[in-house]
Design a protein around this motif. Structure first.
Motif, PDB file in Angstrom:
ATOM      1  N   ASN B 251       0.712  -1.261   0.171  1.00  0.00           N
ATOM      2  CA  ASN B 251       0.045  -0.119  -0.159  1.00  0.00           C
ATOM      3  C   ASN B 251       0.840   1.400  -0.014  1.00  0.00           C
ATOM      4  O   ASN B 251       1.969   1.137   0.430  1.00  0.00           O
ATOM      5  N   GLU B 324      -8.824   5.239  -3.351  1.00  0.00           N
ATOM      6  CA  GLU B 324      -7.989   4.051  -3.776  1.00  0.00           C
ATOM      7  C   GLU B 324      -7.704   4.061  -5.459  1.00  0.00           C
ATOM      8  O   GLU B 324      -8.692   4.023  -6.022  1.00  0.00           O
ATOM      9  N   SER B 337      -2.128  -1.121  -3.625  1.00  0.00           N
ATOM     10  CA  SER B 337      -3.136   0.061  -3.704  1.00  0.00           C
ATOM     11  C   SER B 337      -2.294   1.330  -3.246  1.00  0.00           C
ATOM     12  O   SER B 337      -1.514   1.457  -2.522  1.00  0.00           O
ATOM     13  N   TYR B 339      -3.349   5.348  -2.286  1.00  0.00           N
ATOM     14  CA  TYR B 339      -4.376   6.112  -1.819  1.00  0.00           C
ATOM     15  C   TYR B 339      -4.032   7.458  -2.125  1.00  0.00           C
ATOM     16  O   TYR B 339      -3.153   8.293  -1.702  1.00  0.00           O
ATOM     17  N   LEU B 347     -12.744   2.858  -0.897  1.00  0.00           N
ATOM     18  CA  LEU B 347     -12.119   1.909  -1.594  1.00  0.00           C
ATOM     19  C   LEU B 347     -12.709   1.828  -2.877  1.00  0.00           C
ATOM     20  O   LEU B 347     -13.937   2.068  -3.156  1.00  0.00           O
TER      21      LEU B 347
END
Lengths: 282, 763
Positions: B251, B324, B337, B339, B347
Motif C-alpha cells: 500500500n 484508492e 493500492s 491512496y 475503496l
C-alpha cells in the motif's frame, strides 16, 4: 505416573508461556462502524473476525465496534478494510458504492459521505461544459425522474443484476407515485391517466422479485407503456426506442435507451448487441 | 531528488551504510552544485547490494540499490547529460538497462551484447545525453535480477519553455509509481518449475482446473476437449506471487499539496505480471504512454502490460477523502493500492475471480488440432478484442448467470466481431491501443522500407518461447540498414500474450490514426493478434528485440537487430565469446528430480532439459533381488514447434533374481530378458491427444516395446493420477496427493513390484 505428570508439567509450562506471550500483544480499541441496526451485526462481525487473531463486537445503538486483536498479526487498518469491503463505512474506510448497493435492503444505512460527489470525479480535461448544458436541459421535464430511474433499471437488467434491478424498480415505483398530474397538460394528462396504473404495477412486480426472467417479462410491459407516455409528452431528452425480435419466443421485446448503441436488457451479456433502434424520440 | 538515496530499507545495513552515505551525499551535493548549472551533467551513484527483505513474514534474499527496493527514482530534464555510477557490491555480475531511452548502443546495458557485465566489486559509468522526455524506467538486464528488486523509475522532464509543454497536465502534482511483484521462491527456482511444467503455481492460485472442479461447474466436456487438444490448464499468467507492490509496498499514499488533479507516472516493473489499473474517484485520463505524449483519453480502466509505462491524470473529487488507485494482477490473485488524497479512504471493489472454465472453452475453440491458432476470420489487433472477456464476470456476468443463460444457447448471436469487444459488451470503458493518438505527426522520414515478419511461437507444456520457432541462440542477427524505415509485422500464434520490446528506438503503432499514430517501445500482443509497427533506423548498434516477460526472454524469445556495416563496439573485445555467453541463457539445462520412497521400492527420475534436448534417467529400485533393480536412460531431442515428437537413444539395465530364470514374452511373441539385461535402444515418443505419451522403442537385440503413459491427470485440486501400460505386458497405475511443492503421498500398483505406498519427493 511420574512420566505423565512430567509431561503435564511441561505442557502446562509451554501453555502458560504462549498465553503470556499472547496476552502481551492483545489490543482492544473502540471504533466507529456504520450500519443500520441489529441485522447488520452478524455481517460486520463476520467480516472483521479472524480466527485466533481478531474479534469484533458491534453495538447497533452507538454504531461502534470493539476490536480485540493480536497486534503482532494484524492491525485496526486491516480489520476495518475487511469490514468496509463487506459494505460498512467506518472511520478509516468507505465501502465501494457497488458493494453498498448489494447489501440486504434492511441493512442499508445512512452513509456518512454524500455520494453525489462522484459524478464530478471526472478528470476535467474535456467535455465539461457540454455535460453541464445537458443537465440543465433535462431538469425542465417533470418526467425526468421516471426516465432516469427507468434507465437505471434497464442498465441493471443489461448487467444481469436481478438484485439491483429489483432495487431500481422500487425507486421507479416511488417516482411514479410522486408525479403530480397538474404538471402534465392536455393529451399527455390523458395518457398519463391511462398508463399510470400499468407503469406502477409492472415496476412493483419487478421490485418484488430477483428472478431475471420474471423481471424481464414485466420490463417489456413497462417499456411499452413508458413509450406511449414519452411519445405523447416530449421530454427534451433524446431517447431511442429499441426492439429485440427474439424476446418472448419470437414475439419481440421493446425498450427505451439513452444511447443509440444496442445493449440488450432482455438478454444482457448473453447477446448484448442483439436488436435495433426503431425510433428516435426527442 | 538526491535525498532519496538516504531512504534505507534494510535495517541490517543501516548503520554501516548511513555513514557511507552521508559522505557520498556531501561529496555529491558539492559536486552537483558546482557542475549542475554549467554543464547540466546530472550524476547519480547507485550501490548494488544483496539484502534481506521481509514481505510475508519470512526473510528472503533480494537485491537493493542504495538500500531500497525499488531502486531510487532518477530524474533528469531533457538536455541534461546523465552520468550514472554503478557500484557493484554483489557477489555476481550485474548491468543496468535504460528502458525506452534513446542512447548510444554501448550505454544500453545488455550484458554480452552492448557491454561486458559489471563484475563484482567494480564501478561502471553509464553516460548519455538525455534527448527525450517522458516516463521511463530502468532495470537489471542480467539473469533474473529484475525479479529480485532491480527496477526503478526514470523520469525525463520537459523543459519549461518546450513548445510541447501541456499546461494542466505537465504542471500537475506528480508521483512516479513503480509496480512490481514479489515471490518467496527464488527466481531460479521459479524458472526451473516453469520449465518442469509444475502445476504448483496453479495450485497456489486455486487455478488447477481439475476434472473434479470441471464436473462440479458443469464443464467436463470443456476439460476433455482441452486435454484432447493437448493443452494443460490455461491461465493468464504463469507465476504465483505472494505480494504485489506499488513503490515497494503493498500500500502507498500520495497527498498532493493542492489542486484536484494529479498525475501518476506509472511503470510496470513486474517481471511477469500485467496489472489492471482502476480508480475509486472516477475516470482515468491517459495522457502519455511509454514516455510519449498522447491526446488525453478518458477510460474506466486499463491494463498495463509488463514493462509499459503510462502517465495518468486522476481527479480527487472530495478533498476530505483519499481515493484508492488499485493495481490488480491480471490473474486477480492480488493487488496493490495507492491512496490519493487525504482523509477516510474510499475503496474500490476488488476484481472478481476469473471464470477459468469459460477461458478454457474459448481456448478450445481457437486451438486447432495442429497446435495453430484459428482467429475465425476476426483479424484481431491492438487489444481491441479481448478473448479473455469471457472470463471477466464484471463484463460477461458471473459464472452462475451463465449457467442459467445456457438453457437457450441458440440465442447467442453476437456478430463475431463484437463477441470479445469489451467496450461494446459493457458500460466499462477499457483502454486499447486503437484509442491512443499522438498529438504531433509521427510520420517517418522518406526512405526505403524493409518489411520484417515474425510469428510469436511457443508451447506452454515445455515452456519454450520463441520467434518463428527459433530461440535467440538458434537464429542469426536481423540485419537492417541505417537510414531505412523498418516495418515489423508481428503475429502471435502462441497461447499467451507477449509484451514485445525494442531497445533504443520508438516505433509507431499503425492503429488507424494516420500521421498521428502513437509512438511506443513495448507492444502487448494477445493470442491471434497481428500488429504492424514501423520505425526509422537511425542509430548503429546491436539492439535487443524481445518479449519482456522475464521468463519468456530467458527461454529465448527474442532477436538481435543489428545494422549493416557498423563500427565495432569497443566494449565487446571478444565478440565470439560474448555471443556464446549471450546464447547460454536459453541453452541452459533445467534439472528436475523425483523419488517415491515406497513400501515396495524406490521409483524416481532425474532429468535435465533445455529448449530442444532432454537427458533423463528413470529408476525402479526394489529392496531385494527378488523385486529387482531397473533403470532406463534416454537422450532425446524434441522436434517441431509444439514439441509433441521426441526421438531418443536409450539404455536399459535390469537385474532381478526370482529364483527361476523367468523370461517374459511380449505381445508380439518376442522374448525379452526380464531378469538380467543391458540393452541399448532407439525410439520415439509422441504426445497423443489427452496428453498420453506414446513411446516406441527398438532394442539392439531386435525386440520392440510400445508403451502408453499418462502422468499427472488432475482429478481434484491436489489429487493426481497416472497410468502406464506396455507391450511387455507391464503396467502401472498410480495416485498422488500433493501436499507441498516438494512433498506428496503416492500409492501405486506395479505389475513387477506389486502394491506400494510411500512418500514422493519432487525437486
Amino acid at each position: 505416573m511420574k512420566t505423565t505428570s512430567h509431561v503435564l508439567m511441561i505442557m502446562f509450562a509451554l501453555l502458560s508461556i504462549s498465553l503470556v506471550a499472547q496476552s502481551c500483544n492483545i489490543t482492544t480499541e473502540s471504533v466507529k462502524v456504520y450500519g443500520s441496526n441489529e441485522r447488520c451485526r452478524e455481517e460486520i462481525e463476520t467480516a472483521g473476525n479472524q480466527k485466533n487473531v481478531a474479534r469484533v463486537s458491534w453495538n447497533p445503538e452507538s454504531k461502534t465496534a470493539t476490536l480485540t486483536y493480536d497486534s503482532r498479526q494484524t492491525s485496526k487498518d486491516e480489520i476495518l478494510k475487511r469490514i468496509a469491503l463487506a459494505g460498512f463505512d467506518n472511520e478509516l474506510y468507505y465501502t465501494p458504492d457497488d458493494v453498498y448497493e448489494k447489501l440486504a435492503p434492511g441493512c442499508k444505512y445512512e452513509r456518512p459521505r454524500k455520494m453525489a460527489l462522484i459524478p464530478d470525479g471526472k478528470a476535467n480535461l474535456r467535455h465539461d461544459s457540454q455535460q453541464a448544458a445537458n443537465a440543465d436541459q433535462q431538469k425542465t421535464s417533470p418526467l425526468k425522474m421516471i426516465i432516469d430511474r427507468y434507465l437505471a433499471l434497464k442498465d441493471a437488467l443489461v448487467e444481469n443484476n436481478g438484485e439491483l434491478a429489483s432495487k431500481k424498480a422500487g425507486e421507479l415505483a416511488g417516482a411514479i407515485d410522486k408525479v403530480s398530474m397538474q404538471s402534465l397538460e392536455g393529451d399527455s394528462h390523458q395518457v398519463w391517466m391511462n398508463v399510470k396504473s400499468e407503469l406502477a404495477e409492472h415496476a412493483e412486480h419487478i421490485s418484488q422479485t430477483k428472478n431475471l426472467a420474471h423481471q424481464r417479462d414485466h420490463f417489456d410491459g413497462l417499456s411499452k407503456n413508458l413509450y406511449r407516455l414519452v411519445k405523447a409528452h416530449p421530454t427534451g431528452i433524446t431517447l431511442y426506442y429499441q426492439h429485440c425480435p427474439m424476446f418472448n419466443e419470437g414475439k419481440g421485446g421493446d425498450w427505451l435507451s439513452g444511447e443509440n448503441t444496442i445493449r440488450n436488457p432482455f438478454y444482457g451479456s448473453q447477446m448484448l448487441t442483439c436488436g435495433k433502434t426503431v425510433e428516435t424520440l426527442k | 531528488m538526491i535525498t532519496s538515496h538516504l531512504r534505507l530499507r534494510s535495517p541490517r545495513n543501516m548503520k554501516k551504510m548511513n555513514t557511507n552515505w552521508l559522505i557520498t551525499l556531501c561529496l555529491l551535493m558539492t559536486f552537483l552544485s558546482e557542475t549542475g548549472t554549467a554543464q547540466n551533467v546530472v550524476q547519480y551513484h547507485l550501490y548494488v547490494r544483496d539484502t534481506l527483505v521481509n514481505f510475508t513474514g519470512k526473510e528472503k534474499h533480494a537485491i537493493a540499490v542504495n538500500g531500497q527496493i525499488p531502486m531510487p527514482t532518477l530524474t533528469f530534464t531533457e538536455g541534461d547529460t546523465a552520468e550514472i555510477y554503478v557500484h557493484n557490491e554483489l557477489k555476481e555480475s550485474t548491468s543496468l538497462h535504460w528502458h525506452g531511452v534513446f542512447l548510444p548502443n554501448r550505454e544500453d546495458g545488455v550484458p554480452y551484447l552492448t557491454q561486458m557485465p559489471i563484475q563484482p566489486g567494480k564501478v561502471y559509468v553509464y553516460r548519455f545525453p538525455v534527448i527525450q522526455h517522458g516516463t521511463h524506467w530502468y532495470h537489471s538486464h542480467s539473469g533474473l535480477q529484475e525479479q529480485l528488486g532491480m527496477y526503478g523509475s526514470l523520469i525525463f522532464k520537459k523543459r519549461k519553455n518546450d513548445p510541447r509543454f501541456r499546461h494542466g497536465i505537465d504542471d500537475l502534482p506528480t508521483m512516479p509509481v513503480t509496480l512490481s511483484e514479489w515471490t518467496n521462491y527464488h527466481p531460479h527456482n521459479v524458472e526451473r518449475m516453469l520449465h518442469n511444467a509444475s502445476d504448483w503455481f496453479a495450485l497456489r492460485k486455486n487455478a488447477v482446473q481439475s476434472y473434479g472442479e470441471a464436473i462440479r461447474e458443469g464443464h467436463l466436456k470443456t476439460k476433455v476437449g482441452n486435454e484432447w487438444k493437448r493443452m494443460l490448464a490455461m491461465d493468464v499468467s504463469d507465476v504465483y506471487y505472494d505480494k504485489f507492490l506499488v513503490n515497494g509496498h503493498p500500500n502507498g499514499s500520495f497527498t498532493p499539496g493542492q489542486g484536484k488533479n494529479v498525475r501518476l507516472q506509472i511503470s510496470n516493473a513486474g517481471a511477469s505480471t500485467n496489472f489492471w489499473l482502476r480508480y475509486a474517484g472516477g475516470k482515468i485520463t491517459v495522457v502519455a504512454n511509454d514516455g510519449n505524449d498522447v491526446e488525453p483519453v478518458e477510460v474506466d480502466r486499463l491494463l498495463i502490460a509488463v514493462s509499459e509505462t503510462y502517465d495518468l491524470v486522476v481527479t480527487i473529487p472530495d478533498t476530505t477523502v483519499a481515493y484508492e488507485f488499485m493495481a490488480t494482477s491480471e490473474d486477480r490473485t492480488g493487488s496493490a493500492s495507492l491512496y490519493i488524497g487525504q482523509g477516510v479512504r474510499q475503496l474500490i471493489s476488488p476484481l472478481p475471480r476469473l471464470k477459468y472454465f469459460e477461458g478454457m472453452k474459448m481456448m478450445n475453440g481457437m486451438m486447432k488440432m495442429s497446435g495453430d491458432l484459428d482467429d475465425m476470420g476476426m483479424h484481431m489487433s491492438l487489444n481491441q478484442m479481448d478473448m479473455n472477456v469471457v472470463m471477466y464476470p464484471e463484463i460477461t456476468g458471473s459464472a452462475s448467470d451463465k449457467k442459467k443463460a445456457r438453457t437457450n444457447p441458440e440465442h447467442d448471436h453476437h456478430p463475431a466481431k463484437d463477441r470479445y469487444n469489451a467496450n461494446r459488451l459493457s458500460s466499462i470503458t477499457t483502454l486499447n491501443y486503437a484509442m491512443l493518438q499522438s498529438p504531433d505527426s509521427t510520420q517517418l522520414p522518406d526512405g526505403p522500407t524493409r518489411e520484417l515478419r515474425f510469428e510469436l511461437t511457443g508451447n506452454m507444456n515445455r515452456y519454450v518461447w520463441s520467434l518463428d520457432n527459433k530461440v535467440v541462440s538458434e537464429a542469426d542477427k536481423i540485419l537492417i540498414k541505417k537510414g531505412e524505415n523498418v516495418r515489423l509485422i508481428l503475429f502471435n500464434n502462441s497461447m499467451m500474450r507477449h509484451p514485445m520490446h525494442l531497445h533504443g528506438h520508438d516505433f509507431r503503432v499503425l492503429n488507424g490514426k494516420g500521421v498521428n499514430s502513437p509512438l511506443k517501445n513495448v507492444i502487448d500482443i494477445m493470442p491471434m493478434e497481428t500488429d504492424t509497427l514501423e520505425f526509422h533506423a537511425n542509430v548503429y548498434g546491436d539492439w535487443f528485440f524481445h518479449c519482456h516477460i522475464l521468463y519468456h526472454m530467458m527461454s529465448g524469445m527474442g532477436r538481435v537487430i543489428s545494422y549493416e556495416n557498423q563500427p565495432n563496439n569497443p566494449l565487446i573485445p571478444n565478440p565470439r565469446y560474448a555471443q556464446r555467453k549471450l546464447f547460454s541463457d536459453d541453452r541452459h539445462f533445467h534439472m528436475m528430480a523425483e523419488n517415491d520412497f515406497a513400501t515396495n521400492g524406490n521409483d524416481g527420475l532425474l532429468m535435465f532439459q533445455n529448449t530442444r534436448w532432454t537427458l533423463g534417467t528413470e529408476w525402479r529400485l526394489g529392496y531385494n533381488d527378488m523385486h529387482g533393480y531397473e533403470t532406463e536412460t534416454h537422450v532425446g531431442r524434441y522436434i517441431g514447434r509444439m514439441q509433441w515428437l521426441m526421438i531418443f537413444a536409450g539404455f536399459d539395465w535390469r537385474y532381478r533374481n526370482e529364483g527361476i530364470d523367468e523370461r517374459g514374452e511380449n505381445i508380439f511373441g518376442q522374448r525379452n530378458t526380464k531378469d538380467d539385461r543391458a540393452l541399448t535402444s532407439l525410439g520415439f515418443s509422441y504426445k497423443l491427444p489427452m496428453l498420453i505419451d506414446f513411446q516406441t522403442e527398438v532394442f539392439h537385440n531386435g525386440t520392440f516395446r510400445l508403451q502408453l503413459m499418462r502422468e499427472d491427470i488432475p482429478v481434484t485440486k491436489r489429487l493426481r493420477m497416472g497410468f502406464m501400460v506396455n507391450s511387455d505386458a507391464e503396467y502401472m497405475v498410480e495416485a498422488r496427493y500433493v501436499f507441498t511443492r516438494n512433498l506428496g503421498l503416492r500409492t501405486h500398483y506395479d505389475s513387477d513390484m506389486g502394491f506400494g505406498a510411500g512418500i514422493s519427493v519432487t525437486y
